[in-house]
Design an enzyme around this catalytic site. Structure first.
Site, PDB file in Angstrom:
ATOM      1  N   ARG A  52       0.752  -1.016   0.153  1.00  0.00           N
ATOM      2  CA  ARG A  52      -0.170  -0.085   0.120  1.00  0.00           C
ATOM      3  C   ARG A  52       1.063   1.338   0.222  1.00  0.00           C
ATOM      4  O   ARG A  52       1.821   1.035   0.876  1.00  0.00           O
ATOM      5  CB  ARG A  52      -0.838   0.314   1.142  1.00  0.00           C
ATOM      6  CG  ARG A  52      -1.475  -0.896   0.664  1.00  0.00           C
ATOM      7  CD  ARG A  52      -3.384  -1.293   1.893  1.00  0.00           C
ATOM      8  NE  ARG A  52      -3.799  -2.017   2.444  1.00  0.00           N
ATOM      9  CZ  ARG A  52      -4.498  -2.368   2.875  1.00  0.00           C
ATOM     10  NH1 ARG A  52      -4.680  -1.528   4.362  1.00  0.00           N
ATOM     11  NH2 ARG A  52      -5.060  -3.428   3.492  1.00  0.00           N
ATOM     12  N   SER A 144      -7.963  -0.848   0.615  1.00  0.00           N
ATOM     13  CA  SER A 144      -8.668  -1.748   2.124  1.00  0.00           C
ATOM     14  C   SER A 144      -9.615   0.129   2.322  1.00  0.00           C
ATOM     15  O   SER A 144     -10.198   0.099   1.556  1.00  0.00           O
ATOM     16  CB  SER A 144      -8.299  -2.658   2.271  1.00  0.00           C
ATOM     17  OG  SER A 144      -8.568  -2.399   3.813  1.00  0.00           O
ATOM     18  N   HIS A 145      -8.916  -0.289   3.570  1.00  0.00           N
ATOM     19  CA  HIS A 145     -10.158   1.121   4.429  1.00  0.00           C
ATOM     20  C   HIS A 145      -9.116   2.501   3.615  1.00  0.00           C
ATOM     21  O   HIS A 145      -9.808   3.787   4.304  1.00  0.00           O
ATOM     22  CB  HIS A 145     -10.345   0.826   5.535  1.00  0.00           C
ATOM     23  CG  HIS A 145      -8.973   0.776   6.607  1.00  0.00           C
ATOM     24  ND1 HIS A 145      -8.545  -0.603   6.309  1.00  0.00           N
ATOM     25  CD2 HIS A 145      -8.035   1.739   6.700  1.00  0.00           C
ATOM     26  CE1 HIS A 145      -6.971  -0.084   6.796  1.00  0.00           C
ATOM     27  NE2 HIS A 145      -7.399   0.517   7.140  1.00  0.00           N
ATOM     28  N   ASP A 316     -16.092  -1.576   4.319  1.00  0.00           N
ATOM     29  CA  ASP A 316     -15.141  -1.200   4.389  1.00  0.00           C
ATOM     30  C   ASP A 316     -14.883  -0.675   2.456  1.00  0.00           C
ATOM     31  O   ASP A 316     -15.158  -1.426   1.818  1.00  0.00           O
ATOM     32  CB  ASP A 316     -13.907  -0.910   4.955  1.00  0.00           C
ATOM     33  CG  ASP A 316     -13.016  -2.321   4.124  1.00  0.00           C
ATOM     34  OD1 ASP A 316     -14.020  -3.401   3.638  1.00  0.00           O
ATOM     35  OD2 ASP A 316     -12.235  -3.107   4.345  1.00  0.00           O
ATOM     36  N   ASP A 318     -12.916  -1.819   0.212  1.00  0.00           N
ATOM     37  CA  ASP A 318     -12.550  -3.451  -0.681  1.00  0.00           C
ATOM     38  C   ASP A 318     -14.232  -4.536  -0.190  1.00  0.00           C
ATOM     39  O   ASP A 318     -13.870  -6.031  -0.464  1.00  0.00           O
ATOM     40  CB  ASP A 318     -11.659  -3.770  -0.342  1.00  0.00           C
ATOM     41  CG  ASP A 318     -11.016  -4.434   1.035  1.00  0.00           C
ATOM     42  OD1 ASP A 318     -11.572  -3.647   1.997  1.00  0.00           O
ATOM     43  OD2 ASP A 318     -10.000  -5.796   0.843  1.00  0.00           O
ATOM     44  N   ASP A 320     -14.804  -6.117   3.177  1.00  0.00           N
ATOM     45  CA  ASP A 320     -13.792  -7.481   3.953  1.00  0.00           C
ATOM     46  C   ASP A 320     -14.083  -6.936   5.139  1.00  0.00           C
ATOM     47  O   ASP A 320     -14.364  -7.612   6.194  1.00  0.00           O
ATOM     48  CB  ASP A 320     -12.650  -7.906   3.992  1.00  0.00           C
ATOM     49  CG  ASP A 320     -11.655  -6.821   3.859  1.00  0.00           C
ATOM     50  OD1 ASP A 320     -11.756  -5.650   4.141  1.00  0.00           O
ATOM     51  OD2 ASP A 320     -10.063  -7.086   3.027  1.00  0.00           O
ATOM     52  N   ARG A 321     -14.204  -5.657   5.699  1.00  0.00           N
ATOM     53  CA  ARG A 321     -14.838  -5.730   6.908  1.00  0.00           C
ATOM     54  C   ARG A 321     -16.238  -5.112   7.462  1.00  0.00           C
ATOM     55  O   ARG A 321     -16.680  -4.692   6.143  1.00  0.00           O
ATOM     56  CB  ARG A 321     -13.601  -4.323   7.231  1.00  0.00           C
ATOM     57  CG  ARG A 321     -12.497  -4.383   7.453  1.00  0.00           C
ATOM     58  CD  ARG A 321     -11.399  -3.006   7.610  1.00  0.00           C
ATOM     59  NE  ARG A 321     -10.632  -3.188   7.767  1.00  0.00           N
ATOM     60  CZ  ARG A 321      -9.668  -2.406   8.922  1.00  0.00           C
ATOM     61  NH1 ARG A 321     -10.090  -1.494   9.651  1.00  0.00           N
ATOM     62  NH2 ARG A 321      -8.272  -2.380   8.557  1.00  0.00           N
ATOM     63  N   THR A 385      -1.692 -10.802  14.459  1.00  0.00           N
ATOM     64  CA  THR A 385      -3.046  -9.842  13.093  1.00  0.00           C
ATOM     65  C   THR A 385      -2.494 -10.026  11.396  1.00  0.00           C
ATOM     66  O   THR A 385      -1.152 -10.083  10.982  1.00  0.00           O
ATOM     67  CB  THR A 385      -2.367  -7.878  14.127  1.00  0.00           C
ATOM     68  OG1 THR A 385      -3.097  -8.092  15.269  1.00  0.00           O
ATOM     69  CG2 THR A 385      -3.455  -6.852  12.559  1.00  0.00           C
ATOM     70  N   GLU A 404     -11.170 -10.792  13.705  1.00  0.00           N
ATOM     71  CA  GLU A 404     -10.584  -9.419  14.506  1.00  0.00           C
ATOM     72  C   GLU A 404     -11.105  -7.964  14.382  1.00  0.00           C
ATOM     73  O   GLU A 404     -11.894  -7.874  14.212  1.00  0.00           O
ATOM     74  CB  GLU A 404      -8.998  -9.252  13.549  1.00  0.00           C
ATOM     75  CG  GLU A 404      -8.814 -10.007  12.569  1.00  0.00           C
ATOM     76  CD  GLU A 404      -7.125  -9.576  11.513  1.00  0.00           C
ATOM     77  OE1 GLU A 404      -6.174  -9.349  11.745  1.00  0.00           O
ATOM     78  OE2 GLU A 404      -7.889  -9.101  11.089  1.00  0.00           O
ATOM     79  N   SER A 406     -10.267  -5.156  14.518  1.00  0.00           N
ATOM     80  CA  SER A 406     -10.428  -4.893  13.135  1.00  0.00           C
ATOM     81  C   SER A 406     -11.980  -4.331  12.568  1.00  0.00           C
ATOM     82  O   SER A 406     -11.371  -4.322  10.861  1.00  0.00           O
ATOM     83  CB  SER A 406      -9.462  -4.309  12.792  1.00  0.00           C
ATOM     84  OG  SER A 406      -8.640  -5.658  11.790  1.00  0.00           O
ATOM     85  N   LYS A 417     -11.124 -12.046   5.498  1.00  0.00           N
ATOM     86  CA  LYS A 417     -12.511 -11.622   5.884  1.00  0.00           C
ATOM     87  C   LYS A 417     -13.673 -11.321   5.338  1.00  0.00           C
ATOM     88  O   LYS A 417     -13.847 -10.733   3.894  1.00  0.00           O
ATOM     89  CB  LYS A 417     -12.977 -10.671   7.331  1.00  0.00           C
ATOM     90  CG  LYS A 417     -11.850  -9.658   5.983  1.00  0.00           C
ATOM     91  CD  LYS A 417     -11.199  -8.328   7.847  1.00  0.00           C
ATOM     92  CE  LYS A 417     -10.562  -7.499   7.181  1.00  0.00           C
ATOM     93  NZ  LYS A 417      -9.025  -7.748   6.990  1.00  0.00           N
TER      94      LYS A 417
HETATM   95  C1  VG1 Z   1      -4.958  -3.277   9.860  1.00  0.00           C
HETATM   96  C2  VG1 Z   1      -5.597  -4.130  11.050  1.00  0.00           C
HETATM   97  C3  VG1 Z   1      -5.433  -5.730  10.629  1.00  0.00           C
HETATM   98  C4  VG1 Z   1      -6.070  -6.009   8.904  1.00  0.00           C
HETATM   99  C5  VG1 Z   1      -5.282  -5.412   8.370  1.00  0.00           C
HETATM  100  C6  VG1 Z   1      -6.048  -5.602   7.670  1.00  0.00           C
HETATM  101  O1  VG1 Z   1      -3.458  -3.503   9.646  1.00  0.00           O
HETATM  102  O2  VG1 Z   1      -5.579  -3.967  12.334  1.00  0.00           O
HETATM  103  O3  VG1 Z   1      -6.317  -6.192  11.834  1.00  0.00           O
HETATM  104  O4  VG1 Z   1      -6.094  -7.300   9.290  1.00  0.00           O
HETATM  105  O5  VG1 Z   1      -5.203  -3.354   8.966  1.00  0.00           O
HETATM  106  O6  VG1 Z   1      -7.040  -5.451   7.057  1.00  0.00           O
HETATM  107  P1  VG1 Z   1      -2.756  -2.845  10.728  1.00  0.00           P
HETATM  108  O7  VG1 Z   1      -1.356  -3.874  10.850  1.00  0.00           O
HETATM  109  O8  VG1 Z   1      -2.443  -1.601  10.137  1.00  0.00           O
HETATM  110  O9  VG1 Z   1      -2.988  -3.030  12.537  1.00  0.00           O
HETATM  111  V1  VG1 Z   1      -8.134  -4.949   5.668  1.00  0.00           V
HETATM  112  O10 VG1 Z   1      -9.586  -4.822   5.393  1.00  0.00           O
HETATM  113  O11 VG1 Z   1      -6.680  -2.920   5.616  1.00  0.00           O
HETATM  114  O12 VG1 Z   1      -7.438  -4.798   4.088  1.00  0.00           O
HETATM  115 CO    CO Z   2     -10.553  -4.067   3.804  1.00  0.00          CO
END
Ligand code: VG1
Ligand code: CO
Length: 590
Positions: A52, A144-145, A316, A318, A320-321, A385, A404, A406, A417
């Site tokens: 990213r 993602s988000h 979110d 993509d 998955d959340r 995580t 998770e 998150s 997810k």
């Molecule tokens: C974050 C979350 C983690 C999740 C990841 C990807 O990671 O804490 O639980 O799996 O995002 O989610 P980090 O390393 O920033 O804490 V997604 O929906 O952004 O693919």
């Molecule tokens: Co996501």
């Protein structure tokens, strides 16, 4: 600015590919691949979930091409003749990236690409399609988000043939390849209209190459209909002679779930279109931060607080959340959501068929599901995580449900997810129990007690200071005298039982993952956890997690921030967070 470092490395070019401006007639075409000399970009290291970076980084000459070439090379023997799925969350630069992937994949001997129409596929849909058509993997174009648009973020993630995010050994291999890459292969002549559902076959270097542009929703919808009891969900949503309709409000936050929500909730379940908001995927998410939590999904929270709704859900960028809300915006923490689903999984047809193999959560996720596992004698796992750590357990048939903190919830129906799955799971459970979201939670806590949980995020911190703080905490908590120490705040006392830097050994393949977060575990089961985010695109994000268990029913209805105040303050004191990074308050509290 970490991300800027990448742009300082100017790659050397010796050959510029020719580009056609209009699509060529693909049906009769036979094309030849080129090799383009490239230079190395530093920092193409996938984080918690893919690579990213700012869009501007990906737009640099050869940057995206290099990374795609590295993904393909990492496939090794599997590359020649393979089939890959390609799609993303619809954010800015996604379509351009799809076209680059088509040109590079074709040149590298890939036999077939399955691509979502308009370049759109939710992350769970990619996982679904990889598994259904038994492809060798997929490339997901998403950050993602993270916000989208020309001045925001882009991302590329590789998923393996089990449909899950590539594990560390594969992402490390991809990264190693980016560090020595001298050239990539491309067919500059290919240009495909990915907005049209179609099937195209051509010859590349004398070998057949097929592009299948598919309906983005169909396969995913079919899977959801196999998993859930759509008839009972429909009955819940529309009411019956003795029950009023259960009113929902669903928010796609202008992310990829829009078309999925429309087909599933409107076409299949008959929900009124006015109850489905932000369902057109936009390249910049309409300026929204497509992260379903109380801060970034405020509009949904307010609408549910004021409106007649019994239930709310947001997803979110993509898909998955998920965030789940009850009437008057009663908030279900992701950790509780997971525990409630675990306790009621048998109401869902899929699990009636497959049985319940095991439960799991990521380490910082509150321990609510642990209690459900213990009560039912179901095996339980704690992993680092990132969704990639659940994959092996699912493949080994040891795991049915996991999540998770998150806002990630999912099961072994795929290897990602799944936001819409979580929403449907809740509706299926509500239909089965015939209770409100709030009553389901209150009843759950009566049986299991309540794990209060909060996460403080300090976004965009100075990376050096953040590292220093983590080192400082690690040294402090590893002093022998720290164990047994009594930490107090306003009359509340916590006794340190254990403290470490979390490391994990995968029970299936024995692979080890170290340094996954600093943990302070207390005698009463409460926990303080610190870790650095692996999904940010610039600077550092510090995450501070607080988890505390209460079994006194009088506390169940209390505000989590209030109940956790002593532990939060103890955590801030131990870390000397203010002194290290100069922040008085977090950017986001969940
Ligand atoms: C974050 C979350 C983690 C999740 C990841 C990807 O990671 O804490 O639980 O799996 O995002 O989610 P980090 O390393 O920033 O804490 V997604 O929906 O952004 O693919
Ligand atoms: Co996501």
């Amino acid at each position: 600015m970490l991300a800027m470092l990448d742009s300082e490395v100017a790659p050397a070019t010796t050959l510029k590919p020719r580009m056609h401006t209009s699509p060529i007639n693909m049906s009769t075409t036979s094309v030849t691949s080129f090799t383009v000399d490239t230079g190395i970009y530093e920092g193409q290291k996938p984080g918690t979930s893919g690579l990213r970076k700012a869009v501007k980084i990906f737009q640099q000459e050869h940057y995206t091409e290099n990374f795609v070439q590295a993904i393909l090379q990492a496939l090794g023997d599997q590359l020649s003749g393979c089939t890959l799925v390609v799609g993303g969350d619809g954010r800015f630069y996604g379509k351009e990236a799809v076209n680059k992937i088509i040109r590079i994949a074709a040149a590298n001997g890939v036999r077939k690409l399955i691509i979502g129409q308009n370049g759109i596929l939710s992350t769970p849909a990619v996982s679904t399609i990889i598994r259904k058509y038994k492809t060798q993997g997929g490339i997901v174009l998403t950050a993602s988000h993270n916000p989208g648009g020309p001045d925001a973020d882009f991302g590329i993630k590789f998923n393996c043939d089990n449909g899950g995010p590539a594990p560390d050994n594969i992402t490390n291999k991809i990264y190693e390849i980016t560090k020595t890459l001298e050239s990539y292969k491309i067919i500059p002549d290919i240009s495909v209209d990915i907005d049209k559902i179609q099937n195209i076959s051509i010859k590349v270097d004398g070998k057949p190459f097929t592009i299948d542009i598919i309906d983005s929703v169909k396969d995913y919808l079919e899977l959801m209909k196999e998993i859930f009891d759509f008839a009972s969900i429909k009955k819940l949503l529309h009411g019956s002679a003795d029950k009023p309709a259960f009113k929902v409000l669903i928010d796609s936050m202008n992310g990829v779930t829009g078309p999925y929500v429309k087909r599933i909730f409107s076409t299949e379940l008959g929900v009124d279109d006015t109850s489905l908001v932000n369902i057109t995927p936009l390249e910049d998410f309409g300026g929204l931060h497509p992260d379903p939590n109380l801060t970034y999904a405020k509009d949904l929270v307010n609408a549910i607080k004021q409106g007649p709704y019994d239930f709310g859900a947001a997803f979110d960028g993509d898909g998955d959340r998920n965030m789940i809300l009850g009437k008057k915006a009663f908030f279900v923490t992701p950790s509780d959501s997971l525990a409630v689903l675990a306790a009621n999984l048998k109401l869902i047809p899929y699990f009636q068929k497959t049985g319940i193999k095991g439960f799991a959560r990521s380490m910082p996720t509150a321990a609510a599901i642990d209690r459900v596992a213990a009560k039912y004698g179901v095996q339980f796992f704690e992993v680092p995580t990132g969704w990639k750590y659940f994959g092996n357990l699912m493949d080994a048939k040891d795991l049915s449900l996991c999540g998770e903190e998150s806002f990630g919830t999912g099961s072994d129906h795929i290897r990602e997810k799944d936001g819409i799955w979580a929403c449907l799971a809740w509706l299926n459970v509500i239909a089965g129990l015939g209770k409100s979201v709030e009553d389901i939670l209150l009843d759950h806590w009566k049986i299991y007690g309540r794990n209060f949980f909060t996460r403080y995020d300090y976004e965009n911190c100075n990376a050096v200071s953040a590292d220093k703080m983590i080192q400082y905490i690690e040294i402090s908590i590893q002093k022998p005298a720290f164990i047994g120490k009594k930490l107090q705040y306003e009359g509340k006392e916590y006794v340190v039982k254990r403290a470490d830097n979390y490391s994990y050994t995968d029970p299936v393949d024995g692979s080890k993952t170290a340094k996954q977060g600093l943990r302070i575990l207390f005698e009463d089961g409460s926990r303080i956890i610190f870790r650095l985010s692996g999904t940010g695109s610039s600077g550092a994000t510090i995450r501070m997690y607080i988890d505390s268990y209460e079994n006194d029913p009088a506390t169940f209805v209390k505000d989590a921030q209030l109940v956790l105040k002593p532990l939060i303050n103890i955590a801030l004191e131990i870390s000397e967070l203010h002194q290290h990074i100069g922040r008085d308050a977090p950017t986001v509290i969940t």
